[in-house]
Design a protein around this motif. Structure first.
Motif, PDB file in Angstrom:
ATOM      1  N   UNK A 150       0.750  -1.112  -0.087  1.00  0.00           N
ATOM      2  CA  UNK A 150       0.121   0.131  -0.008  1.00  0.00           C
ATOM      3  C   UNK A 150       0.895   1.281  -0.035  1.00  0.00           C
ATOM      4  N   UNK A 151       1.897   1.244   0.854  1.00  0.00           N
ATOM      5  CA  UNK A 151       2.802   2.523   0.610  1.00  0.00           C
ATOM      6  C   UNK A 151       3.414   2.781  -0.427  1.00  0.00           C
ATOM      7  N   UNK A 152       3.875   1.465  -1.386  1.00  0.00           N
ATOM      8  CA  UNK A 152       4.374   1.645  -2.705  1.00  0.00           C
ATOM      9  C   UNK A 152       3.057   2.086  -3.609  1.00  0.00           C
ATOM     10  N   UNK A 153       2.032   1.578  -3.455  1.00  0.00           N
ATOM     11  CA  UNK A 153       0.843   1.995  -4.285  1.00  0.00           C
ATOM     12  C   UNK A 153       0.723   3.862  -4.295  1.00  0.00           C
ATOM     13  N   UNK A 154       0.662   4.033  -3.037  1.00  0.00           N
ATOM     14  CA  UNK A 154       0.246   5.451  -2.820  1.00  0.00           C
ATOM     15  C   UNK A 154       1.034   6.113  -3.517  1.00  0.00           C
ATOM     16  N   UNK A 155       2.353   5.964  -3.419  1.00  0.00           N
ATOM     17  CA  UNK A 155       3.616   6.727  -3.976  1.00  0.00           C
ATOM     18  C   UNK A 155       3.691   6.584  -5.503  1.00  0.00           C
ATOM     19  N   UNK A 156       2.971   5.578  -5.913  1.00  0.00           N
ATOM     20  CA  UNK A 156       2.768   5.301  -7.359  1.00  0.00           C
ATOM     21  C   UNK A 156       1.756   6.417  -8.251  1.00  0.00           C
TER      22      UNK A 156
ATOM     23  N   UNK B 169       8.421  -1.527  -9.805  1.00  0.00           N
ATOM     24  CA  UNK B 169       8.610  -0.289 -10.168  1.00  0.00           C
ATOM     25  C   UNK B 169       7.356   0.586 -10.219  1.00  0.00           C
ATOM     26  N   UNK B 170       6.009  -0.230 -10.350  1.00  0.00           N
ATOM     27  CA  UNK B 170       4.882   0.275 -10.451  1.00  0.00           C
ATOM     28  C   UNK B 170       3.677  -0.675 -10.083  1.00  0.00           C
ATOM     29  N   UNK B 171       2.775  -0.447  -9.239  1.00  0.00           N
ATOM     30  CA  UNK B 171       1.593  -1.203  -8.913  1.00  0.00           C
ATOM     31  C   UNK B 171       0.477  -0.554  -8.814  1.00  0.00           C
ATOM     32  N   UNK B 172      -0.648  -1.503  -9.099  1.00  0.00           N
ATOM     33  CA  UNK B 172      -1.940  -1.162  -9.083  1.00  0.00           C
ATOM     34  C   UNK B 172      -2.777  -2.140  -8.032  1.00  0.00           C
TER      35      UNK B 172
ATOM     36  N   UNK C 170      -4.396  -6.308 -14.584  1.00  0.00           N
ATOM     37  CA  UNK C 170      -5.209  -5.688 -13.212  1.00  0.00           C
ATOM     38  C   UNK C 170      -6.794  -5.928 -13.407  1.00  0.00           C
ATOM     39  N   UNK C 171      -7.365  -5.639 -14.401  1.00  0.00           N
ATOM     40  CA  UNK C 171      -8.670  -5.705 -14.738  1.00  0.00           C
ATOM     41  C   UNK C 171      -9.142  -7.142 -14.678  1.00  0.00           C
ATOM     42  N   UNK C 172      -8.376  -7.986 -15.393  1.00  0.00           N
ATOM     43  CA  UNK C 172      -8.606  -9.417 -15.128  1.00  0.00           C
ATOM     44  C   UNK C 172      -8.165 -10.318 -14.347  1.00  0.00           C
ATOM     45  N   UNK C 173      -7.528  -9.697 -13.170  1.00  0.00           N
ATOM     46  CA  UNK C 173      -6.898 -10.577 -12.030  1.00  0.00           C
ATOM     47  C   UNK C 173      -8.299 -11.090 -11.121  1.00  0.00           C
ATOM     48  N   UNK C 174      -8.309 -12.398 -10.939  1.00  0.00           N
ATOM     49  CA  UNK C 174      -9.482 -13.002 -10.349  1.00  0.00           C
ATOM     50  C   UNK C 174      -9.236 -13.011  -8.926  1.00  0.00           C
ATOM     51  N   UNK C 175     -10.008 -12.276  -8.104  1.00  0.00           N
ATOM     52  CA  UNK C 175     -10.123 -11.998  -6.730  1.00  0.00           C
ATOM     53  C   UNK C 175      -8.946 -10.825  -6.454  1.00  0.00           C
ATOM     54  N   UNK C 176      -8.769 -11.069  -4.932  1.00  0.00           N
ATOM     55  CA  UNK C 176      -7.931 -10.025  -4.659  1.00  0.00           C
ATOM     56  C   UNK C 176      -6.430 -10.076  -5.140  1.00  0.00           C
ATOM     57  N   UNK C 177      -5.792  -9.108  -5.291  1.00  0.00           N
ATOM     58  CA  UNK C 177      -4.386  -9.095  -5.644  1.00  0.00           C
ATOM     59  C   UNK C 177      -3.633  -7.846  -6.011  1.00  0.00           C
ATOM     60  N   UNK C 178      -2.842  -7.626  -6.833  1.00  0.00           N
ATOM     61  CA  UNK C 178      -1.881  -6.383  -7.154  1.00  0.00           C
ATOM     62  C   UNK C 178      -1.428  -6.912  -8.607  1.00  0.00           C
ATOM     63  N   UNK C 179      -1.367  -5.685  -9.767  1.00  0.00           N
ATOM     64  CA  UNK C 179      -0.777  -5.751 -10.664  1.00  0.00           C
ATOM     65  C   UNK C 179       0.566  -5.070 -10.743  1.00  0.00           C
ATOM     66  N   UNK C 180       1.650  -5.334 -11.099  1.00  0.00           N
ATOM     67  CA  UNK C 180       2.756  -4.835 -11.053  1.00  0.00           C
ATOM     68  C   UNK C 180       3.448  -4.729 -12.347  1.00  0.00           C
ATOM     69  N   UNK C 181       4.390  -3.712 -12.451  1.00  0.00           N
ATOM     70  CA  UNK C 181       5.400  -3.600 -13.355  1.00  0.00           C
ATOM     71  C   UNK C 181       6.889  -3.820 -12.568  1.00  0.00           C
ATOM     72  N   UNK C 182       7.478  -4.841 -12.704  1.00  0.00           N
ATOM     73  CA  UNK C 182       8.881  -5.210 -12.081  1.00  0.00           C
ATOM     74  C   UNK C 182      10.072  -5.405 -12.983  1.00  0.00           C
TER      75      UNK C 182
END
Length: 197
Positions: A75-81, A153-156, A116-128
């Protein structure tokens, strides 16, 4: 307290013009993100060894408190993104890396959005960063790329609590709005840092 809730990098209402309401950010940050910190501190009261660890150590070591630690870090990373001045196309080193590894920003954006949009259930999409290449990556539930040797480097955030107040069950609309907020300065800083590790 052993662990603290990092402050938001902007005000609760900063993303309203980008399609993310003050109420959405308030609940997400002050209820969900703060809740993970509260629970980890409660656990630390009963486990002295926990108080000497960093959030990153708890994640990399895949401790029994992994889920709480990972959700705090994610979450901390997400807010900064995100930023009220974000959005648009990337510039700088990350733009060059995206073009090299995906062919174009549009290609990367399409692949990331689908994840991100197709992720089933809870989780995170990342650029790593995986070795010398960027890739789109998904983690389920509290999963964090740090525990997989990947460099984010990026998350949603694609848990429902990230978008349900504003978008109900329309995750794709939320992901579309997310692109209006992307803080490319932060993403560049994370890419540069990852390249030095």
């Amino acid at each position: 307290m052993a662990f603290t809730l990092p402050p938001l990098p902007w005000s609760l209402d900063a993303l309203v013009g980008k399609g993310i309401s003050k109420e959405q950010v308030d609940f997400h940050y002050n209820k969900h993100h703060a809740g993970y910190v509260t629970k980890l501190n409660a656990a630390a009261e009963n486990d002295a060894s926990l108080r000497s660890k960093t959030i990153e150590q708890l994640i990399v070591e895949k401790s029994k408190f992994y889920n709480l630690a990972a959700q705090i870090w994610n979450h901390t990373f997400y807010w900064n993104c995100m930023s009220p001045n974000g959005g648009g196309a990337p510039t700088g080193p990350i733009a060059d890396a995206i073009k090299r590894d995906f062919g174009s920003f549009d290609n990367m954006k399409e692949e990331f959005s689908a994840a991100a949009a197709g992720h089933f259930g809870s989780g995170w999409a990342w650029l790593v960063k995986d070795g010398d290449k960027l890739k789109v990556h998904q983690t389920h539930d509290a999963g964090c790329p740090l525990s997989e040797g990947l460099k984010p480097v990026l998350t949603c955030d694609v848990w429902e609590h990230a978008f349900y107040i504003d978008y109900r069950n329309d995750k794709a609309a939320y992901v579309k709005s997310f692109w209006n907020t992307v803080n490319w300065d932060f993403v560049n800083s994370q890419y540069t840092r990852a390249s030095k590790l």
